[in-house]
Scaffold this motif. Structure first.
Motif, PDB file in Angstrom:
ATOM      1  N   MET A 145       0.545  -1.218  -0.020  1.00  0.00           N
ATOM      2  CA  MET A 145       0.162  -0.040   0.297  1.00  0.00           C
ATOM      3  C   MET A 145       0.697   1.481   0.116  1.00  0.00           C
ATOM      4  N   TYR A 146       2.043   1.230   0.766  1.00  0.00           N
ATOM      5  CA  TYR A 146       2.402   2.398   0.968  1.00  0.00           C
ATOM      6  C   TYR A 146       3.843   2.223   0.886  1.00  0.00           C
ATOM      7  N   GLY A 147       4.850   1.531  -0.207  1.00  0.00           N
ATOM      8  CA  GLY A 147       5.900   1.380  -0.487  1.00  0.00           C
ATOM      9  C   GLY A 147       7.171   1.582   0.342  1.00  0.00           C
ATOM     10  N   ASP A 148       8.376   2.192   0.195  1.00  0.00           N
ATOM     11  CA  ASP A 148       9.351   2.117   1.027  1.00  0.00           C
ATOM     12  C   ASP A 148       9.117   3.409   1.725  1.00  0.00           C
ATOM     13  N   ASP A 149       7.747   4.073   1.423  1.00  0.00           N
ATOM     14  CA  ASP A 149       8.302   5.829   2.343  1.00  0.00           C
ATOM     15  C   ASP A 149       6.399   5.693   3.245  1.00  0.00           C
ATOM     16  N   PRO A 150       6.179   4.759   3.997  1.00  0.00           N
ATOM     17  CA  PRO A 150       5.257   4.592   4.799  1.00  0.00           C
ATOM     18  C   PRO A 150       4.695   5.567   5.068  1.00  0.00           C
ATOM     19  N   PRO A 151       3.504   5.962   5.917  1.00  0.00           N
ATOM     20  CA  PRO A 151       3.023   6.943   6.965  1.00  0.00           C
ATOM     21  C   PRO A 151       3.036   6.644   8.984  1.00  0.00           C
ATOM     22  N   ALA A 152       3.193   7.211   8.895  1.00  0.00           N
ATOM     23  CA  ALA A 152       3.311   7.310  11.044  1.00  0.00           C
ATOM     24  C   ALA A 152       2.844   6.476  10.719  1.00  0.00           C
ATOM     25  N   ILE A 153       2.017   5.125  11.668  1.00  0.00           N
ATOM     26  CA  ILE A 153       0.767   3.746  11.551  1.00  0.00           C
ATOM     27  C   ILE A 153       0.903   3.377  13.069  1.00  0.00           C
ATOM     28  N   VAL A 154      -0.749   3.493  13.787  1.00  0.00           N
ATOM     29  CA  VAL A 154      -1.194   2.990  14.620  1.00  0.00           C
ATOM     30  C   VAL A 154      -1.211   1.914  14.480  1.00  0.00           C
ATOM     31  N   LEU A 155      -0.849   0.850  15.574  1.00  0.00           N
ATOM     32  CA  LEU A 155      -1.243  -0.995  14.745  1.00  0.00           C
ATOM     33  C   LEU A 155      -2.475  -0.865  16.249  1.00  0.00           C
ATOM     34  N   VAL A 156      -3.628  -1.599  15.763  1.00  0.00           N
ATOM     35  CA  VAL A 156      -4.956  -1.180  16.253  1.00  0.00           C
ATOM     36  C   VAL A 156      -5.171  -2.885  16.888  1.00  0.00           C
ATOM     37  N   GLY A 157      -4.888  -3.989  17.128  1.00  0.00           N
ATOM     38  CA  GLY A 157      -5.324  -5.587  17.191  1.00  0.00           C
ATOM     39  C   GLY A 157      -6.469  -5.516  17.763  1.00  0.00           C
ATOM     40  N   HIS A 158      -7.495  -6.439  17.864  1.00  0.00           N
ATOM     41  CA  HIS A 158      -8.684  -7.472  19.091  1.00  0.00           C
ATOM     42  C   HIS A 158      -8.626  -8.416  19.047  1.00  0.00           C
ATOM     43  N   SER A 159      -7.989  -9.116  20.261  1.00  0.00           N
ATOM     44  CA  SER A 159      -7.919 -10.384  20.312  1.00  0.00           C
ATOM     45  C   SER A 159      -7.200 -11.560  19.376  1.00  0.00           C
ATOM     46  N   MET A 160      -7.499 -12.176  18.785  1.00  0.00           N
ATOM     47  CA  MET A 160      -5.997 -12.748  17.850  1.00  0.00           C
ATOM     48  C   MET A 160      -5.549 -11.468  16.972  1.00  0.00           C
ATOM     49  N   GLY A 161      -5.758 -10.813  16.616  1.00  0.00           N
ATOM     50  CA  GLY A 161      -5.277  -9.452  16.142  1.00  0.00           C
ATOM     51  C   GLY A 161      -4.457  -8.416  16.886  1.00  0.00           C
ATOM     52  N   GLY A 162      -4.661  -8.570  17.749  1.00  0.00           N
ATOM     53  CA  GLY A 162      -4.170  -7.736  19.081  1.00  0.00           C
ATOM     54  C   GLY A 162      -3.010  -9.058  18.892  1.00  0.00           C
ATOM     55  N   SER A 163      -2.844 -10.032  19.037  1.00  0.00           N
ATOM     56  CA  SER A 163      -1.511 -10.498  19.404  1.00  0.00           C
ATOM     57  C   SER A 163      -0.965 -11.130  18.146  1.00  0.00           C
ATOM     58  N   MET A 164      -1.488 -10.498  17.435  1.00  0.00           N
ATOM     59  CA  MET A 164      -0.867 -10.399  15.546  1.00  0.00           C
ATOM     60  C   MET A 164       0.259  -8.412  15.931  1.00  0.00           C
ATOM     61  N   ALA A 165      -0.615  -7.844  15.839  1.00  0.00           N
ATOM     62  CA  ALA A 165      -0.118  -5.978  16.402  1.00  0.00           C
ATOM     63  C   ALA A 165       1.191  -6.238  17.727  1.00  0.00           C
ATOM     64  N   VAL A 166       0.898  -7.432  18.442  1.00  0.00           N
ATOM     65  CA  VAL A 166       2.156  -7.372  19.604  1.00  0.00           C
ATOM     66  C   VAL A 166       3.264  -7.576  18.324  1.00  0.00           C
ATOM     67  N   HIS A 167       3.074  -8.916  18.062  1.00  0.00           N
ATOM     68  CA  HIS A 167       4.635  -9.611  17.030  1.00  0.00           C
ATOM     69  C   HIS A 167       5.384  -8.971  16.371  1.00  0.00           C
ATOM     70  N   VAL A 168       4.360  -8.204  15.436  1.00  0.00           N
ATOM     71  CA  VAL A 168       4.753  -7.071  14.259  1.00  0.00           C
ATOM     72  C   VAL A 168       5.531  -6.103  15.463  1.00  0.00           C
ATOM     73  N   ALA A 169       5.099  -5.460  16.103  1.00  0.00           N
ATOM     74  CA  ALA A 169       5.962  -4.461  17.029  1.00  0.00           C
ATOM     75  C   ALA A 169       6.640  -4.636  17.415  1.00  0.00           C
ATOM     76  N   ALA A 170       7.002  -6.332  18.385  1.00  0.00           N
ATOM     77  CA  ALA A 170       8.329  -7.221  19.086  1.00  0.00           C
ATOM     78  C   ALA A 170       8.755  -7.124  18.053  1.00  0.00           C
ATOM     79  N   LYS A 171       8.311  -7.277  16.630  1.00  0.00           N
ATOM     80  CA  LYS A 171       9.715  -8.005  15.965  1.00  0.00           C
ATOM     81  C   LYS A 171      10.229  -6.710  14.666  1.00  0.00           C
ATOM     82  N   LYS A 172      10.012  -5.722  15.504  1.00  0.00           N
ATOM     83  CA  LYS A 172       9.961  -4.058  14.102  1.00  0.00           C
ATOM     84  C   LYS A 172       9.697  -4.536  12.478  1.00  0.00           C
ATOM     85  N   MET A 173       9.173  -4.491  13.013  1.00  0.00           N
ATOM     86  CA  MET A 173       8.312  -5.229  11.602  1.00  0.00           C
ATOM     87  C   MET A 173       7.388  -3.993  10.451  1.00  0.00           C
TER      88      MET A 173
END
Length: 352
Positions: A145-173
Motif C-alpha cells: 500500500m505505501y511502498g518504502d515511505d509509509p506514514p506513521a502507523i498505529v497498530l490496533v489489534g483485537h483479540s487474535m489481531g491483538g496478538s498479531m499487532a504485538v508480534h509485529v511491533a516486537a519484531k520491528k516489522m
C-alpha cells in the motif's frame, strides 16, 4: 337495564388505513377526534437487516501481494493524519471497526484489513494461520500500500489481531510504527482459555438460513451488544454455502488449532518490550497477568478498563473506542511527522 355505549369500537390492528379512516365527513378540530398514528413496529427481519459499509468507510480495495496469489481486502477512510491500521479478531472481519471509523476518520486515516481466511480476502492457504504467516501478511499489505515511505502507523489489534499487532511491533516489522493498541487480550487469560476453544466453536450455531438470522443470533447470544455494528460486521463473517443452501461461518477456525498456542505464548513480554507507546484496552479488571500487572505499575504502558462492554469493545461501544484511540494519538503526539495533530482533545490526566 343495559345501557348503550356512545363510544365507537376501536378498529382492528390489522385493518388498513382506508378501512380505518373511510368516514366521508370532514375531520373535527378536536385533538380527541381521530386515532393517533402509531409508530410502525419493526419486524425481526427489519431489526437485523444488513447495513452497507459505505456509510462508515470511504472505500474498499483489494491489495494484491506481489509474487503471490494472495489478495487482501481492506476498508479505508480518512485523508490526513497517521494511519490507524486495524486487525480484527478470529472469526470477525475488517468491518468490526466500521462504526468507530466514522469518528476516527475525522482526525486520522483508517485501514481495516480482512485477515487471511476471513472476510473477502483470498489466499492460497487459508488454514496456515501461524503467527509468523499472519505477521508477514500485515507487513506485505503495508509494503504494497505505501511502498518504502509509509506514514506513521498505529497498530490496533483485537483479540487474535491483538496478538498479531504485538508480534509485529516486537519484531520491528514496520519501520514507521508509532503506536500499539491491544484490545481485550492478555497472555494469561488467552492461554487458559485455549482448552475450551474447540468446544466453544462446536457449540455455536453453524448454519443460518438468512443473513438476518446470522445477525440476530450474534446479538441474542451476546457475542455483540450493539445491533447497528452487528448489522454491518456480521455479513463479513459468513459466506453462502451452495451445497447446504444457507450461510455458514467464513473462517475455518476449528482447523487452525495447531497455531493457537503460538498466537499467545510469551505475549506479555513481547508487549512490554515493544519500542513504541502502548495502550491496553480491557473489558474487565480480572484479565491482567503478573507480568502486565508489574509493567503497568511501572508505567510501561497505558491501561484503560472499558466498563459495560463485552469482548468486542470496538463494536459494543464504538464511539467511546474511537475517542480512546484519538486521545492515545494526541497524548503521544503521533502524526505524519511525529507531531501532535491539531484539534484532537488531549486527556487532562492519565487514565488507568
Amino acid at each position: 337495564m343495559e345501557s348503550k355505549s356512545s363510544l365507537a369500537p376501536l378498529p382492528e390492528e390489522n385493518q388498513n388505513e382506508d378501512q380505518q379512516f373511510d368516514d366521508p365527513k370532514p375531520s373535527s378540530a378536536s385533538a380527541f377526534s381521530s386515532k393517533p398514528i402509531r409508530p410502525p413496529t419493526k419486524t425481526s427481519s427489519q431489526m437485523y437487516s444488513p447495513l452497507d459499509w459505505k456509510g462508515y468507510f470511504d472505500q474498499e480495495d483489494d491489495v494484491c501481494i506481489p509474487d503471490s496469489n494472495d489478495v487482501f481486502h481492506v476498508y479505508t477512510a480518512g485523508k490526513e493524519g497517521p494511519v490507524v491500521f486495524c486487525l480484527h479478531g478470529g472469526g470477525y472481519s475488517g468491518l468490526s471497526f466500521a462504526i468507530s471509523t466514522r469518528v476516527i476518520k475525522e482526525k486520522a486515516r483508517v485501514v481495516a484489513m480482512d485477515l487471511r481466511g476471513h472476510g473477502k480476502s483470498a489466499t492460497e492457504n487459508e488454514i496456515d494461520m501461524s503467527i509468523e504467516t499472519l505477521c508477514s501478511d500485515v507487513q506485505a499489505v503495508v509494503k504494497t500500500m505505501y511502498g518504502d515511505d509509509p506514514p506513521a502507523i498505529v497498530l490496533v489489534g483485537h483479540s487474535m489481531g491483538g496478538s498479531m499487532a504485538v508480534h509485529v511491533a516486537a519484531k520491528k516489522m514496520l519501520p514507521s510504527l508509532a503506536g500499539l493498541v491491544v484490545v481485550d487480550v492478555v497472555e494469561g487469560t488467552a492461554m487458559a482459555s485455549l482448552i475450551h476453544m474447540q468446544k466453544i466453536l462446536s457449540n455455536r450455531m453453524q448454519y443460518f438460513p438468512t443473513l438476518e438470522k446470522a445477525i440476530e443470533w450474534n446479538v441474542r447470544s451476546g457475542n455483540l451488544r450493539n445491533i447497528e455494528s452487528a448489522r454491518i460486521s456480521i455479513p463479513g463473517t459468513v459466506k453462502y454455502d451452495d451445497a447446504q443452501q444457507c450461510y455458514r461461518h467464513r473462517a475455518r477456525l476449528a482447523e487452525t488449532e495447531q497455531y493457537w498456542k503460538g498466537w499467545y505464548e510469551g505475549l506479555s513480554d513481547k508487549f512490554l518490550s515493544s519500542p513504541v507507546p502502548k495502550l491496553l484496552l480491557l473489558a474487565g479488571t480480572d484479565r491482567l497477568d503478573r507480568a502486565l500487572t508489574i509493567g503497568q505499575m511501572q508505567g510501561k504502558f497505558q491501561m484503560i478498563v472499558v466498563r459495560h462492554t463485552g469482548h468486542a469493545i470496538q463494536e459494543d461501544v464504538p464511539d467511546e473506542f474511537a475517542m480512546l484511540i484519538l486521545n492515545f494519538i494526541s497524548r503521544n503526539r503521533i502524526g505524519p511527522r511525529g507531531v501532535e495533530i491539531p484539534g484532537i482533545r488531549r486527556p487532562s490526566q492519565p487514565q488507568a
